[in-house]
Write an enzyme that holds these catalytic residues in place. Sequence first.
Site, mmCIF file in Angstrom:
data_model
loop_
_atom_site.group_PDB
_atom_site.id
_atom_site.type_symbol
_atom_site.label_atom_id
_atom_site.label_comp_id
_atom_site.label_asym_id
_atom_site.label_seq_id
_atom_site.Cartn_x
_atom_site.Cartn_y
_atom_site.Cartn_z
ATOM 1 N N ASP A 105 0.841 -1.193 0.000
ATOM 2 C CA ASP A 105 0.000 0.000 0.000
ATOM 3 C C ASP A 105 0.879 1.247 0.000
ATOM 4 O O ASP A 105 1.043 1.919 1.022
ATOM 5 C CB ASP A 105 -0.929 -0.015 1.216
ATOM 6 C CG ASP A 105 -1.900 -1.183 1.177
ATOM 7 O OD1 ASP A 105 -2.358 -1.525 0.068
ATOM 8 O OD2 ASP A 105 -2.195 -1.753 2.239
ATOM 9 N N LYS A 114 -7.710 -5.356 -11.218
ATOM 10 C CA LYS A 114 -9.167 -5.532 -11.339
ATOM 11 C C LYS A 114 -9.695 -5.028 -12.684
ATOM 12 O O LYS A 114 -10.564 -4.152 -12.747
ATOM 13 C CB LYS A 114 -9.887 -4.824 -10.187
ATOM 14 C CG LYS A 114 -9.523 -5.338 -8.804
ATOM 15 C CD LYS A 114 -10.355 -4.632 -7.737
ATOM 16 C CE LYS A 114 -9.993 -5.082 -6.338
ATOM 17 N NZ LYS A 114 -8.672 -4.566 -5.904
#
EC number: 4.1.1.23
Length: 239
Positions: A15, A66
Site C-alpha cells: 500500500d 481488477k
Amino acid sequence: MTRDQAREKVIFALDSSEFAHVQYWAETLSDRVGMFKVGKQLFTACGPATVRMIQKFGGEVFLDLKFHDIPNTVAMASLEAARLGVKLFNLHALGGYEMMARTVEALDKEFKGGERAKVLAVTILTSSTEETLRQVGIESPVEEMVVRLATLARKAGIDGVVASPREIPLIREACGPDFLIVTPGVRPAFAALNDQKRVMTPAEAVRAGGDYLVIGRPIGDAPDPAGAAEMILDEIMAG
C-alpha cells in the site's frame, strides 16, 4: 502445516506509491511472505518496474488491477500482465462471461498450454455490504451474488476468485476444491478492522479453505513488520 506452507499462503499488500518502498519491502519480507500484491496506486505511480523490482529479490507478484472493460480490451491488458511474469492477476466478474472467457482464450493461445499467470475474478469487494449493493441496484444478498459470480467465472475458465473468507464454504460447494480462493478480508487478532467488513483471522480463513490471504496494514503499519509477519505465520500454523 509447515512454516513454508504457511508462508506461501500470505500475500503482502504493498500500500504505497513510492518505488523506494517496494525495494525496502521486497528486501524485508521476501523470506517471510509468499507473494506481494501490487495494486492500482503503486502500479499507476511506478509501472511495470515495480513488478521487476520484486522479482529481482526473488518475490512473486499478484497484480491487483481488477480489469473491467469491453472483452477485447481486458483480454489484451491481461496478456500484458501475464507477460510480466506475475503469478496472479485479476478482473471483475461483473464484467460478464464473454469478457472472462475471451481473456482465458487469449492467455491459452499465447502460452500454448504452458505455465502462465493464474486469473482471478473479483466477486463482491470486501468493503461492500447489502446496503452498498442496493445503492447500485443489486437487490440480491451478498452471499448469493458471490456464488453467482464465482460460478460464472468458473464456467468461463477462470482459475479462481477473490472473495471474503466468510464466503469460502459457499464457493467451495459451488465451484469445487480445485478453484483458487484468494481472500483480502483477513485481520489477525492484534489488528484493527479498518475499512473491510466481512473478515476472519488468518487461521480461520485457512481452516475455511482459503488458498491465499492478502494482508497489508497489519504487517506494514506494525512497529516491527517482520515480527508481525512471523506472528501471522505462527497463527496459521497453530490453526
